[in-house]
Scaffold this active site. Structure first.
Site, PDB file in Angstrom:
ATOM      1  N   CYS A 181       6.856 -10.760   0.134  1.00 31.55           N
ATOM      2  CA  CYS A 181       5.643 -10.521   0.922  1.00 31.55           C
ATOM      3  C   CYS A 181       4.623 -11.645   0.783  1.00 31.55           C
ATOM      4  O   CYS A 181       3.667 -11.702   1.555  1.00 31.55           O
ATOM      5  CB  CYS A 181       5.026  -9.182   0.525  1.00 31.55           C
ATOM      6  SG  CYS A 181       6.142  -7.827   0.891  1.00 31.55           S
TER       7      CYS A 181
ATOM      8  N   HIS B 249      -2.210  -8.740   3.014  1.00 36.29           N
ATOM      9  CA  HIS B 249      -0.843  -8.259   3.248  1.00 36.29           C
ATOM     10  C   HIS B 249      -0.896  -6.771   3.588  1.00 36.29           C
ATOM     11  O   HIS B 249      -1.679  -6.020   3.006  1.00 36.29           O
ATOM     12  CB  HIS B 249      -0.007  -8.500   1.988  1.00 36.29           C
ATOM     13  CG  HIS B 249       1.357  -7.922   2.070  1.00 36.29           C
ATOM     14  ND1 HIS B 249       2.193  -8.142   3.138  1.00 36.29           N
ATOM     15  CD2 HIS B 249       2.037  -7.100   1.210  1.00 36.29           C
ATOM     16  CE1 HIS B 249       3.330  -7.490   2.940  1.00 36.29           C
ATOM     17  NE2 HIS B 249       3.258  -6.853   1.788  1.00 36.29           N
TER      18      HIS B 249
ATOM     19  N   ASN C   7       4.985  -2.380   7.110  1.00 36.06           N
ATOM     20  CA  ASN C   7       5.064  -3.593   6.291  1.00 36.06           C
ATOM     21  C   ASN C   7       6.205  -4.465   6.826  1.00 36.06           C
ATOM     22  O   ASN C   7       7.369  -4.109   6.685  1.00 36.06           O
ATOM     23  CB  ASN C   7       5.310  -3.182   4.836  1.00 36.06           C
ATOM     24  CG  ASN C   7       5.369  -4.365   3.888  1.00 36.06           C
ATOM     25  OD1 ASN C   7       5.377  -5.517   4.306  1.00 36.06           O
ATOM     26  ND2 ASN C   7       5.398  -4.068   2.597  1.00 36.06           N
TER      27      ASN C   7
HETATM   28  O1  UT7 Z   1       4.990  -5.219   0.140  1.00 40.68           O
HETATM   29  C1  UT7 Z   1       5.506  -5.390  -1.140  1.00 40.68           C
HETATM   30  C2  UT7 Z   1       4.675  -4.722  -2.155  1.00 40.68           C
HETATM   31  N1  UT7 Z   1       4.790  -3.309  -2.030  1.00 40.68           N
HETATM   32  C3  UT7 Z   1       3.722  -2.539  -2.201  1.00 40.68           C
HETATM   33  O2  UT7 Z   1       2.636  -3.037  -2.373  1.00 40.68           O
HETATM   34  C4  UT7 Z   1       3.955  -1.062  -2.190  1.00 40.68           C
HETATM   35  C5  UT7 Z   1       3.253  -0.436  -3.369  1.00 40.68           C
HETATM   36  N2  UT7 Z   1       3.503   0.983  -3.519  1.00 40.68           N
HETATM   37  C6  UT7 Z   1       3.083   1.913  -2.637  1.00 40.68           C
HETATM   38  O3  UT7 Z   1       2.547   1.584  -1.585  1.00 40.68           O
HETATM   39  C7  UT7 Z   1       3.201   3.363  -3.023  1.00 40.68           C
HETATM   40  O4  UT7 Z   1       3.573   3.450  -4.375  1.00 40.68           O
HETATM   41  C8  UT7 Z   1       4.205   4.159  -2.158  1.00 40.68           C
HETATM   42  C9  UT7 Z   1       3.664   4.330  -0.747  1.00 40.68           C
HETATM   43  C10 UT7 Z   1       5.547   3.462  -2.117  1.00 40.68           C
HETATM   44  C11 UT7 Z   1       4.384   5.567  -2.740  1.00 40.68           C
HETATM   45  O5  UT7 Z   1       3.120   6.230  -2.824  1.00 40.68           O
HETATM   46  P1  UT7 Z   1       2.639   6.902  -4.188  1.00 40.68           P
HETATM   47  O6  UT7 Z   1       1.340   7.533  -3.904  1.00 40.68           O
HETATM   48  O7  UT7 Z   1       2.723   5.864  -5.259  1.00 40.68           O
HETATM   49  O8  UT7 Z   1       3.699   8.024  -4.373  1.00 40.68           O
HETATM   50  P2  UT7 Z   1       4.720   8.260  -5.580  1.00 40.68           P
HETATM   51  O9  UT7 Z   1       5.825   7.273  -5.534  1.00 40.68           O
HETATM   52  O10 UT7 Z   1       3.955   8.372  -6.860  1.00 40.68           O
HETATM   53  O11 UT7 Z   1       5.295   9.675  -5.201  1.00 40.68           O
HETATM   54  C12 UT7 Z   1       4.460  10.836  -5.154  1.00 40.68           C
HETATM   55  C13 UT7 Z   1       5.306  12.022  -4.702  1.00 40.68           C
HETATM   56  C14 UT7 Z   1       6.636  12.126  -5.444  1.00 40.68           C
HETATM   57  O12 UT7 Z   1       6.917  13.484  -5.615  1.00 40.68           O
HETATM   58  P3  UT7 Z   1       6.646  14.200  -7.037  1.00 40.68           P
HETATM   59  O13 UT7 Z   1       7.449  13.423  -8.044  1.00 40.68           O
HETATM   60  O14 UT7 Z   1       5.163  14.090  -7.259  1.00 40.68           O
HETATM   61  O15 UT7 Z   1       7.138  15.579  -6.807  1.00 40.68           O
HETATM   62  C15 UT7 Z   1       7.620  11.536  -4.467  1.00 40.68           C
HETATM   63  O16 UT7 Z   1       8.914  12.033  -4.622  1.00 40.68           O
HETATM   64  O17 UT7 Z   1       5.628  11.862  -3.318  1.00 40.68           O
HETATM   65  C16 UT7 Z   1       7.044  11.970  -3.150  1.00 40.68           C
HETATM   66  N3  UT7 Z   1       7.439  11.113  -2.026  1.00 40.68           N
HETATM   67  C17 UT7 Z   1       7.403  11.505  -0.750  1.00 40.68           C
HETATM   68  N4  UT7 Z   1       7.063  12.679  -0.171  1.00 40.68           N
HETATM   69  C18 UT7 Z   1       7.131  12.767   1.170  1.00 40.68           C
HETATM   70  C19 UT7 Z   1       7.854   9.806  -2.071  1.00 40.68           C
HETATM   71  N5  UT7 Z   1       8.108   9.378  -0.831  1.00 40.68           N
HETATM   72  C20 UT7 Z   1       7.841  10.417   0.007  1.00 40.68           C
HETATM   73  C21 UT7 Z   1       7.903  10.569   1.408  1.00 40.68           C
HETATM   74  N6  UT7 Z   1       7.530  11.750   1.947  1.00 40.68           N
HETATM   75  N7  UT7 Z   1       8.281   9.568   2.225  1.00 40.68           N
END
Ligand code: UT7
Length: 332
Positions: A116, A256, A286
């Protein structure tokens, strides 16, 4: 001492027409529009699926638009830098294929990874080429066809990424404006959080790599999120301080487009109003190396000569950094 100052003198962009909306994704994986919008800010992304076509074709559409807009003869292009993690093939470089497709017969070129941060690294490299006096016209392209490496059964990644291409032309500046400063970083210890394991020399393609879905993007989102927030804050602050720029001096932040929460946290930290922060994540998701030039493409008409732009990105590697640039032409 730089011999010349490098300036962006043109922009091109391309996004495919096909949209993949959050509602489409609801039918593919266990997710929902409300979760995706509130956690990421994304509503839809574009998908490039034309038989026999690849990243070089999206880039070619973007570059052809740029050449037409700026009245540039492709034979005058000296260098083509293509930032991408989704090259047409492992080799030859996609930059060479693009040069062929646009008719840049006198150019040499190369691909640049850096995920990225690829466009940011390419913008800096291309600007240094111009500054040295060695080259007069450098094309910097950011293109990614993320749909070719996304596992549409993995809800944690498939909701994030889309396809697109953007590009800029760099030339010696005809006024005092152009590329001012860059602060770039890398930290290989971040590789475990964001990668595509197979297809390289470490894990060549095999039955096992296919079975394990190792030819797709893997991301452990939380640590990437945290590192992105702190990394982008620190590098931006460093560039602002060493160039004596205050929050009131900034005309545009070009961040980004990985997550709207990351973008908002940066804007709040810098105390820059949201109207000065370029965003299109809602519509494109993205697009990895293409996010920054696609922001410029969308906002080009709003840019004026002398505007102060702060580009910042964070991505796989980890890689991150900030570029400070003053805009060299009235775009409207
Ligand atoms: O471009 C390169 C660099 N990349 C980035 O900068 C991305 C950085 N990371 C992020 O943007 C975020 O971490 C994500 C958008 C990928 C994820 O968001 P988050 O708020 O960090 O969620 P999480 O991974 O902590 O997951 C929270 C919950 C989990 O469930 P539990 O364990 O709390 O029961 C996940 O399983 O949300 C669940 N989850 C989803 N639920 C519905 C993860 N993906 C999904 C989904 N729909 N698509």
């Amino acid at each position: 001492m730089a011999k010349y100052k490098a300036a962006i003198t043109g922009i091109g962009g391309f996004v495919p027409e096909t949209k993949l909306t959050n509602f489409d994704l609801e039918k593919m994986v266990e997710t929902n529009d409300e979760w995706i919008v509130s956690r990421t800010g994304i509503k839809e992304r574009r998908i490039f699926r034309e038989p026999g076509k690849a990243s070089s074709d999206m880039a070619t559409y973007a570059v052809k638009e740029l050449l037409e807009k700026t009245g540039t003869n492709p034979e005058e292009i000296d260098v083509v830098i293509c930032a991408t993690v989704t090259p047409d093939m492992q080799f030859p470089d996609t930059a060479n294929t693009i040069a062929l497709k646009i008719g840049a017969k006198n150019a040499w070129g190369f691909d640049l990874g850096a995920a990225c941060s690829g466009f940011l690294f390419g913008l800096t490299t291309g600007s240094r080429f111009i500054e040295s006096g060695a080259y007069k016209k450098v094309l910097v392209i950011g293109v990614d066809m993320m749909s070719s490496i996304i596992n549409y059964k993995d809800r944690t990644t498939c909701i994030l990424f889309g396809d697109g291409a953007g590009c800029v032309l760099l030339e010696p500046s005809k006024n005092e404006y152009g590329f001012e400063d860059a602060d770039l970083h890398g930290d290989g210890s971040g590789a475990k959080f964001l990668n595509m394991k197979a297809g390289g020399s470490l894990h060549p393609a095999s039955e096992d790599t296919v079975k394990n879905r190792d030819h797709y993007v893997f991301q452990d989102g939380r640590p990437v999120f945290k590192a992105a927030v702190s990394g982008m804050r620190a590098t931006t602050l460093k560039v602002l301080n060493r160039n004596n720029i205050t929050k009131d001096d900034i005309d545009w932040v070009v961040p980004h487009q990985a997550n709207m929460r990351i973008i908002n946290s940066l804007a709040d930290y810098l105390e820059v109003p949201k109207e000065k922060v370029m965003t299109n994540i809602e519509r494109y998701g993205n697009t990895t190396a293409a996010t920054l030039p696609l922001c410029l493409w969308d906002y080009e008409k709003k840019l004026s000569k002398g505007d102060k732009l702060i580009f910042t990105a964070f991505g796989g590697g980890f890689t991150w950094g900030t570029v400070y640039l003053t805009w060299s032409y009235d775009s409207n």
